[in-house]
Motif scaffolding. Sequence first.
Motif, PDB file in Angstrom:
ATOM      1  N   LEU A  51      -8.989  44.586   6.025  1.00 19.24           N
ATOM      2  CA  LEU A  51      -9.483  45.081   7.303  1.00 19.24           C
ATOM      3  C   LEU A  51      -9.713  43.897   8.233  1.00 19.24           C
ATOM      4  CD1 LEU A  51     -10.891  46.983   9.370  1.00 19.24           C
ATOM      5  CD2 LEU A  51     -12.965  46.800   7.980  1.00 19.24           C
ATOM      6  N   ASP A  52      -9.089  43.931   9.410  1.00 17.25           N
ATOM      7  CA  ASP A  52      -9.387  42.957  10.452  1.00 17.25           C
ATOM      8  C   ASP A  52     -10.390  43.634  11.386  1.00 17.25           C
ATOM      9  OD1 ASP A  52      -9.506  41.051  12.406  1.00 17.25           O
ATOM     10  OD2 ASP A  52      -7.381  41.085  12.923  1.00 17.25           O
ATOM     11  N   LEU A  53     -11.642  43.218  11.267  1.00 21.71           N
ATOM     12  CA  LEU A  53     -12.749  43.877  11.974  1.00 21.71           C
ATOM     13  C   LEU A  53     -13.062  43.125  13.266  1.00 21.71           C
ATOM     14  CD1 LEU A  53     -14.948  46.075  11.879  1.00 21.71           C
ATOM     15  CD2 LEU A  53     -16.323  44.541  10.462  1.00 21.71           C
ATOM     16  N   GLY A  54     -13.062  43.843  14.395  1.00 20.71           N
ATOM     17  CA  GLY A  54     -13.178  43.163  15.691  1.00 20.71           C
ATOM     18  C   GLY A  54     -11.854  42.488  15.999  1.00 20.71           C
ATOM     19  N   ALA A  55     -10.757  43.229  15.752  1.00 16.07           N
ATOM     20  CA  ALA A  55      -9.410  42.642  15.753  1.00 16.07           C
ATOM     21  C   ALA A  55      -8.925  42.211  17.132  1.00 16.07           C
ATOM     22  CB  ALA A  55      -8.418  43.653  15.163  1.00 16.07           C
ATOM     23  N   THR A  57      -6.905  41.746  20.334  1.00 18.26           N
ATOM     24  CA  THR A  57      -5.491  41.984  20.640  1.00 18.26           C
ATOM     25  C   THR A  57      -4.590  41.700  19.441  1.00 18.26           C
ATOM     26  OG1 THR A  57      -5.210  39.732  21.467  1.00 18.26           O
ATOM     27  CG2 THR A  57      -5.825  41.411  23.077  1.00 18.26           C
ATOM     28  N   GLY A  58      -5.199  41.329  18.309  1.00 17.78           N
ATOM     29  CA  GLY A  58      -4.413  41.149  17.087  1.00 17.78           C
ATOM     30  C   GLY A  58      -4.012  39.731  16.767  1.00 17.78           C
ATOM     31  N   LYS A  59      -4.766  38.766  17.283  1.00 20.79           N
ATOM     32  CA  LYS A  59      -4.453  37.353  16.986  1.00 20.79           C
ATOM     33  C   LYS A  59      -4.426  37.079  15.481  1.00 20.79           C
ATOM     34  CE  LYS A  59      -4.041  35.475  21.044  1.00 20.79           C
ATOM     35  NZ  LYS A  59      -2.860  34.694  21.414  1.00 20.79           N
ATOM     36  N   LEU A  60      -5.478  37.514  14.791  1.00 23.08           N
ATOM     37  CA  LEU A  60      -5.533  37.325  13.337  1.00 23.08           C
ATOM     38  C   LEU A  60      -4.690  38.385  12.629  1.00 23.08           C
ATOM     39  CD1 LEU A  60      -6.690  35.938  10.793  1.00 23.08           C
ATOM     40  CD2 LEU A  60      -8.650  37.484  10.957  1.00 23.08           C
ATOM     41  N   THR A  61      -4.690  39.613  13.142  1.00 23.59           N
ATOM     42  CA  THR A  61      -3.944  40.713  12.513  1.00 23.59           C
ATOM     43  C   THR A  61      -2.495  40.314  12.280  1.00 23.59           C
ATOM     44  OG1 THR A  61      -5.222  42.062  14.087  1.00 23.59           O
ATOM     45  CG2 THR A  61      -3.750  43.231  12.597  1.00 23.59           C
ATOM     46  N   THR A  62      -1.887  39.697  13.303  1.00 28.56           N
ATOM     47  CA  THR A  62      -0.483  39.262  13.212  1.00 28.56           C
ATOM     48  C   THR A  62      -0.275  38.344  12.017  1.00 28.56           C
ATOM     49  OG1 THR A  62      -0.267  39.432  15.608  1.00 28.56           O
ATOM     50  CG2 THR A  62       1.367  38.086  14.480  1.00 28.56           C
ATOM     51  N   ARG A  63      -1.200  37.376  11.857  1.00 25.55           N
ATOM     52  CA  ARG A  63      -1.080  36.425  10.738  1.00 25.55           C
ATOM     53  C   ARG A  63      -1.190  37.132   9.385  1.00 25.55           C
ATOM     54  NH1 ARG A  63      -0.181  33.234  14.664  1.00 25.55           N
ATOM     55  NH2 ARG A  63       1.810  34.121  14.033  1.00 25.55           N
ATOM     56  N   LEU A  64      -2.004  38.189   9.322  1.00 22.82           N
ATOM     57  CA  LEU A  64      -2.191  38.919   8.065  1.00 22.82           C
ATOM     58  C   LEU A  64      -0.980  39.792   7.760  1.00 22.82           C
ATOM     59  CD1 LEU A  64      -5.924  39.945   8.617  1.00 22.82           C
ATOM     60  CD2 LEU A  64      -5.085  38.136   7.092  1.00 22.82           C
ATOM     61  N   VAL A  65      -0.450  40.445   8.794  1.00 23.56           N
ATOM     62  CA  VAL A  65       0.739  41.296   8.622  1.00 23.56           C
ATOM     63  C   VAL A  65       1.926  40.450   8.154  1.00 23.56           C
ATOM     64  CG1 VAL A  65       2.439  42.718   9.870  1.00 23.56           C
ATOM     65  CG2 VAL A  65      -0.012  43.079  10.245  1.00 23.56           C
ATOM     66  N   GLU A  66       2.049  39.248   8.710  1.00 21.27           N
ATOM     67  CA  GLU A  66       3.142  38.333   8.324  1.00 21.27           C
ATOM     68  C   GLU A  66       3.119  38.000   6.836  1.00 21.27           C
ATOM     69  OE1 GLU A  66       3.502  35.853  12.548  1.00 21.27           O
ATOM     70  OE2 GLU A  66       2.395  34.988  10.860  1.00 21.27           O
ATOM     71  N   ARG A  67       1.949  38.113   6.226  1.00 23.51           N
ATOM     72  CA  ARG A  67       1.821  37.814   4.799  1.00 23.51           C
ATOM     73  C   ARG A  67       2.168  39.015   3.918  1.00 23.51           C
ATOM     74  NH1 ARG A  67      -2.234  33.470   3.801  1.00 23.51           N
ATOM     75  NH2 ARG A  67      -2.195  32.253   5.713  1.00 23.51           N
ATOM     76  N   ALA A  73      -6.586  47.463  11.548  1.00 20.73           N
ATOM     77  CA  ALA A  73      -7.315  46.773  12.609  1.00 20.73           C
ATOM     78  C   ALA A  73      -8.347  47.724  13.212  1.00 20.73           C
ATOM     79  CB  ALA A  73      -6.346  46.302  13.691  1.00 20.73           C
ATOM     80  N   VAL A  74      -9.570  47.221  13.399  1.00 20.56           N
ATOM     81  CA  VAL A  74     -10.633  48.025  14.018  1.00 20.56           C
ATOM     82  C   VAL A  74     -11.250  47.218  15.155  1.00 20.56           C
ATOM     83  CG1 VAL A  74     -12.963  48.976  13.667  1.00 20.56           C
ATOM     84  CG2 VAL A  74     -11.169  49.399  11.967  1.00 20.56           C
ATOM     85  N   ASP A  75     -11.437  47.868  16.312  1.00 16.22           N
ATOM     86  CA  ASP A  75     -12.060  47.205  17.456  1.00 16.22           C
ATOM     87  C   ASP A  75     -12.674  48.280  18.354  1.00 16.22           C
ATOM     88  OD1 ASP A  75     -11.914  44.237  18.719  1.00 16.22           O
ATOM     89  OD2 ASP A  75     -11.948  45.695  20.351  1.00 16.22           O
ATOM     90  N   PRO A  76     -13.757  47.951  19.085  1.00 12.87           N
ATOM     91  CA  PRO A  76     -14.378  48.959  19.951  1.00 12.87           C
ATOM     92  C   PRO A  76     -13.732  49.097  21.330  1.00 12.87           C
ATOM     93  CG  PRO A  76     -15.728  46.987  19.926  1.00 12.87           C
ATOM     94  CD  PRO A  76     -14.586  46.728  18.987  1.00 12.87           C
ATOM     95  N   ILE A  77     -12.741  48.241  21.654  1.00 13.40           N
ATOM     96  CA  ILE A  77     -12.214  48.212  23.023  1.00 13.40           C
ATOM     97  C   ILE A  77     -10.776  48.736  23.068  1.00 13.40           C
ATOM     98  CG2 ILE A  77     -11.746  46.753  25.029  1.00 13.40           C
ATOM     99  CD1 ILE A  77     -13.907  44.834  23.964  1.00 13.40           C
ATOM    100  N   PRO A  78     -10.559  49.904  23.698  1.00 17.24           N
ATOM    101  CA  PRO A  78      -9.225  50.510  23.714  1.00 17.24           C
ATOM    102  C   PRO A  78      -8.135  49.599  24.298  1.00 17.24           C
ATOM    103  CG  PRO A  78     -10.859  52.023  24.660  1.00 17.24           C
ATOM    104  CD  PRO A  78     -11.560  50.725  24.422  1.00 17.24           C
ATOM    105  N   LEU A 112     -11.942  40.638   7.137  1.00 17.13           N
ATOM    106  CA  LEU A 112     -11.956  39.386   7.883  1.00 17.13           C
ATOM    107  C   LEU A 112     -12.408  39.653   9.310  1.00 17.13           C
ATOM    108  CD1 LEU A 112      -8.807  37.339   6.769  1.00 17.13           C
ATOM    109  CD2 LEU A 112     -10.991  37.674   5.619  1.00 17.13           C
ATOM    110  N   VAL A 113     -13.199  38.721   9.834  1.00 18.52           N
ATOM    111  CA  VAL A 113     -13.763  38.861  11.179  1.00 18.52           C
ATOM    112  C   VAL A 113     -13.521  37.552  11.914  1.00 18.52           C
ATOM    113  CG1 VAL A 113     -15.841  39.313  12.528  1.00 18.52           C
ATOM    114  CG2 VAL A 113     -15.580  40.370  10.259  1.00 18.52           C
ATOM    115  N   ALA A 114     -12.636  37.588  12.914  1.00 15.49           N
ATOM    116  CA  ALA A 114     -12.319  36.368  13.659  1.00 15.49           C
ATOM    117  C   ALA A 114     -13.000  36.398  15.018  1.00 15.49           C
ATOM    118  CB  ALA A 114     -10.805  36.245  13.839  1.00 15.49           C
ATOM    119  N   GLN A 115     -13.818  35.380  15.275  1.00 17.01           N
ATOM    120  CA  GLN A 115     -14.354  35.180  16.617  1.00 17.01           C
ATOM    121  C   GLN A 115     -15.233  36.348  17.066  1.00 17.01           C
ATOM    122  OE1 GLN A 115     -12.658  32.332  17.114  1.00 17.01           O
ATOM    123  NE2 GLN A 115     -13.604  31.648  18.982  1.00 17.01           N
TER     124      GLN A 115
END
Length: 251
Positions: A51-55, A57-67, A73-78, A112-115
């Motif tokens: 789970l990428d929490l507070g994802a 625009t997907g900066k970290l999500t992209t790195r995880l998907v690449e693996r 991905a979960v975030d409060p902002i549409p 994982l929670v980035a920034q």
Amino acid sequence: MSHSGKEPTAEVSQQRSLSFGAEAAAYERGRPSYPPEAIDWLLPRNARDVLDLGAGTGKLTTRLVERGLGVVAVDPIPEMLELLSHSLPDTPALLGTAEDIPLPDDSVDAVLVAQAWHWFDPVRAVSEVARVLRPGGRLGLLWNTRDERMGWVKDLGRVIGHEDDPYSQRVTLSAPFENIERHQVEWTSYLTPQALIDLVASRSYCITSPADVRTQTLEKVRELLATHPALANSTGLALPYVTVSIRATLP
């Protein structure tokens, strides 16, 4: 941290945490990614579902998907999730918060929670993360901080506010988490002058400043780009970062 160095009030903090939608595109263009070494250190060896929490625009999500991981991905902002889904159409992107995660119990190997951990209510977030993690699962937090030991980066700090590392310093992860460790990686992000302006424009204090203050700040950054001997006429900038990571394990 607020521009003045004083702690923002809870109300201001809440306003800022939800302010990024207005500058989602600038956030995506300007914000740096995360170094592979930090991500390696955070992930448990046999992690499959993350789970990428507070994802955002997907900066970290992209790195995880690449693996090749199964990432949610979960975030409060549409507006942020819209950009994430545009670049990662196959990744589930859910509206939600750290205090109310839209996932079933025992559903992921790592969160994982980035920034973003500094925007959460830590007590409620800890219990929710523990709920969605499988036994032995990992909570990993990371923050990029500009390394201001160098000339022009220090000058940039004078314009937009110095960036120390107040967030990771203040993290205390409570039970049930254990084996809490810290790790630091130094690396360099390469970006264009325009991306540097986007980086500043995407900062929460800049987004929530009055229009004239915001314009003035961005003008000063443009002036720095035009006049600093290390930057003038350069098409690519090397911006040094320190990435601080914290990991903890669910028993």
